[in-house]
Structure formats: C-alpha cells, structure tokens
Design a protein around this motif. Structure first.
Motif, PDB file in Angstrom:
ATOM      1  N   GLU A  14       0.640  -1.336  -0.174  1.00 27.39           N
ATOM      2  CA  GLU A  14      -0.032  -0.161  -0.059  1.00 27.39           C
ATOM      3  C   GLU A  14       1.287   0.896  -0.418  1.00 27.39           C
ATOM      4  O   GLU A  14       2.168   1.397   1.043  1.00 27.39           O
ATOM      5  CB  GLU A  14      -1.112   0.251   1.427  1.00 27.39           C
ATOM      6  CG  GLU A  14      -1.753  -0.991   1.372  1.00 27.39           C
ATOM      7  CD  GLU A  14      -2.908  -0.631   2.554  1.00 27.39           C
ATOM      8  OE1 GLU A  14      -2.629  -0.244   3.740  1.00 27.39           O
ATOM      9  OE2 GLU A  14      -3.949  -1.950   2.543  1.00 27.39           O
ATOM     10  N   ASP A  16       0.290   5.170   1.154  1.00 25.04           N
ATOM     11  CA  ASP A  16       0.077   6.359   1.739  1.00 25.04           C
ATOM     12  C   ASP A  16       0.507   7.888   1.918  1.00 25.04           C
ATOM     13  O   ASP A  16       1.353   7.761   1.336  1.00 25.04           O
ATOM     14  CB  ASP A  16      -0.219   5.798   3.728  1.00 25.04           C
ATOM     15  CG  ASP A  16      -1.456   5.159   3.380  1.00 25.04           C
ATOM     16  OD1 ASP A  16      -2.292   4.718   2.910  1.00 25.04           O
ATOM     17  OD2 ASP A  16      -0.620   3.743   3.714  1.00 25.04           O
ATOM     18  N   ALA A  17       0.192   8.756   1.746  1.00 28.28           N
ATOM     19  CA  ALA A  17       0.318  10.034   1.290  1.00 28.28           C
ATOM     20  C   ALA A  17       0.922  10.068   0.557  1.00 28.28           C
ATOM     21  O   ALA A  17       2.300  10.157   0.484  1.00 28.28           O
ATOM     22  CB  ALA A  17       0.904  10.390   2.785  1.00 28.28           C
ATOM     23  N   HIS A  44       3.332   4.552  11.256  1.00 29.09           N
ATOM     24  CA  HIS A  44       2.928   5.034  10.052  1.00 29.09           C
ATOM     25  C   HIS A  44       2.232   5.892  10.009  1.00 29.09           C
ATOM     26  O   HIS A  44       2.197   7.015   9.301  1.00 29.09           O
ATOM     27  CB  HIS A  44       2.211   3.641   9.850  1.00 29.09           C
ATOM     28  CG  HIS A  44       0.878   3.841   8.419  1.00 29.09           C
ATOM     29  ND1 HIS A  44       0.263   4.622   8.393  1.00 29.09           N
ATOM     30  CD2 HIS A  44       0.799   3.857   7.533  1.00 29.09           C
ATOM     31  CE1 HIS A  44      -0.569   4.857   7.404  1.00 29.09           C
ATOM     32  NE2 HIS A  44      -0.130   3.542   6.735  1.00 29.09           N
ATOM     33  N   ALA A  48       3.039   8.389   7.830  1.00 27.69           N
ATOM     34  CA  ALA A  48       2.130   8.945   6.898  1.00 27.69           C
ATOM     35  C   ALA A  48       1.532  10.599   6.781  1.00 27.69           C
ATOM     36  O   ALA A  48       0.734  10.564   7.192  1.00 27.69           O
ATOM     37  CB  ALA A  48       1.016   7.671   6.195  1.00 27.69           C
ATOM     38  N   THR A  52       4.988  10.433   2.335  1.00 26.33           N
ATOM     39  CA  THR A  52       5.260   9.068   1.580  1.00 26.33           C
ATOM     40  C   THR A  52       5.244   7.707   1.853  1.00 26.33           C
ATOM     41  O   THR A  52       6.825   7.852   2.581  1.00 26.33           O
ATOM     42  CB  THR A  52       5.473   9.152   0.034  1.00 26.33           C
ATOM     43  OG1 THR A  52       5.177  10.549  -0.585  1.00 26.33           O
ATOM     44  CG2 THR A  52       4.538   7.797  -0.542  1.00 26.33           C
ATOM     45  N   THR A  55       3.669   0.475   2.319  1.00 27.19           N
ATOM     46  CA  THR A  55       3.861  -1.101   3.505  1.00 27.19           C
ATOM     47  C   THR A  55       3.726  -2.056   2.398  1.00 27.19           C
ATOM     48  O   THR A  55       2.432  -2.654   2.182  1.00 27.19           O
ATOM     49  CB  THR A  55       2.673  -0.693   4.524  1.00 27.19           C
ATOM     50  OG1 THR A  55       2.668   0.965   5.202  1.00 27.19           O
ATOM     51  CG2 THR A  55       2.385  -1.903   5.539  1.00 27.19           C
TER      52      THR A  55
END
Length: 268
Positions: A14, A16-17, A44, A48, A52, A55
């Motif tokens: 994944e 995120d951000a 996390h 995040a 960026t 994961t």
C-alpha cells in the motif's frame, strides 16, 4: 491494491500520502518474523502525511504470495526492491523491525536505493535473535495473548490493557501460520552480516529496547559500533515491541532522523 512481481512472487503493498515530499522518495516498512502489517501502526500514523509511506506485506503474510520456504533474507530484500521499483521509489528510507531490520541491512549491501535505514530490535547475525520469542499461533487466542508478556514490558501491559486487547485481535487476524513462520525463521537463521558491517555506509539508526528478550541489547550495540554511520536510540525498560510501548520517543527520533537524511548528499 498495487502488487509488485519479483520473479513470479507477487508482493502486495500500500502507498499512503503519495503526494508528500519528493515524488520518488518514501518511507518503506519491512516486517518482523511472522507478523502482520499491524506492527507498523504506531509509526505509520506518525509518518504518513509528512512522508509518503509504502507498506509491503512480507511474502507469506497477508495477501502477498506464500511460496514454499525456507526463505532467505536476500530474497526478502529483493521483494522490497521490486516494490520500490513498481512504486517508482528512487530513495527508500527503510524502517525494519527484527527480521525486517535484517532485510534492510541486506538491502543496503545489495542496492543504492536505501537512502537511510532504521532498524528496530535487530542484530547483525540471526544467531543472536530468538524468533520463537515472537511466535504465537494465530489460531489460539490464549497463546497470542500470552506472547505479549515477553514482547511488552510489565509496566506497559498494566497501564495499557486496551492496547493489549487490540494487538491480540490484530495478531489473530493478520499474523502468519506456522509454515510461513518457519520459512521466516529460516531466513533469520541464515542471516549474518557481522563481518560486512563496514561495507554498509547507509546512515543507520539502531533502535532497541534495553529489556528486549528476543534480541539482546549487546547485539544492537555490536551492530551500532560496526556500522560506519550508525547511531543508536536505547529505550530503558522497553522490550522487543519498543515501537509500540515507547512510540512517542521512537516517532520523535524517526522524524528527526528522516528530516536529517532526506536527500542525503552522501547517498549514492
């Protein structure tokens, strides 16, 4: 959700951000032996947004492929490289827990992509790591709950029973079965970079709980001393899940470390 292919092994991850910071730079988590992605939750949440965050789910865990074991740390490092390549990450700030820290060290030996390392509860050799101390059968709630006595300090367990309950639920739902755990343990047992630490010039923050019963403090001290650019954070009284029970201190150290080493002029 995105997947990266590494010689036919599919690794789910994944992002995120994705718009935080430089487009080709990210924090990349690497997991401990047999543990699900829940282990990254405390760091996390802090990282995040400012960064960026990528994961991956370690091979054998979650929705990543589970090829037959045994595994090797070098193969797990190549999984991370495949994820970074798929996600377009040129500079990876690798944050590894236990086995994931070993993966980070091996990755830094094999590639110039790691811009910095943060290794948590990690030795220079698998001989100093008690994988069985992390294991809990995810089909046995009592075993999972009991395992936390060795992974978290008594004072933390007494003051945060709600956290223990949540971790137990997450471990029951996300951790690896015994077959995958044994494949991960084989990777730990085959790992030894103690004679090559001088080659790892990537800046490395070594985070350790002083009361860690899975990986002794002496192993972390040996690792820090042998790394050309190693620094340490030791948290008194904390055990192996130091990033959980001392999340504020660990997150503050991580934030400062990443601020210092983003776009590191000494990175290759």
């Amino acid at each position: 959700m995105p997947r990266a292919d590494n010689a036919g092994v599919s690794i789910r991850y994944e992002v995120d951000a994705p718009d935080a910071g430089d487009a080709d730079e990210a924090v990349v988590f690497c997991g401990d032996v047999g543990l699900g992605a829940w282990q990254f939750g405390w760091q996390h949440a802090a990282l995040a947004g400012p960064h960026t965050v990528v994961t991956p789910e370690t091979r054998g865990v979650g929705r990543s492929d589970a090829p037959p074991g045994p595994y090797a740390v070098e193969a797990l490092a190549s999984d991370i490289d495949a994820v970074c390549a798929d996600a377009g990450i040129r500079n990876a700030h690798v944050v590894g827990y236990g086995l994931g820290g070993m993966v980070g060290l091996a990755y830094a030996l094999a590639s110039s992509r790691p811009a910095s390392l943060t290794v948590v509860g990690t030795p220079p050799s698998g001989a100093s790591y008690n994988s069985e101390g992390v294991w809990a059968d995810p089909s046995a709630p009592a075993a999972v709950e009991g395992s936390l006595r060795g992974l978290l300090s008594e004072s933390f367990r007494e003051t945060h029973p709600d956290v223990l309950s949540r971790i137990t639920d997450w471990r029951l739902g996300e951790d690896a079965d015994r077959e995958t755990f044994e494949a991960h343990r084989a990777a730990v047992e085959g790992f030894d970079v103690s004679g090559r630490l001088y080659e790892i010039t990537t800046p490395t923050l070594v985070v350790h709980g002083a009361a860690d019963a899975v990986c002794p403090l002496t192993a972390a001290e040996t690792l820090t001393d042998g790394l050309p650019r190693g620094e340490s954070l030791v948290v008194e009284d904390a055990r192996h899940l130091v990033g959980v029970e001392a999340s504020a201190a660990v997150n503050d150290a991580l934030a400062g470390w990443l601020a210092e080493h983003a776009d590191d002029p000494f990175a290759e």
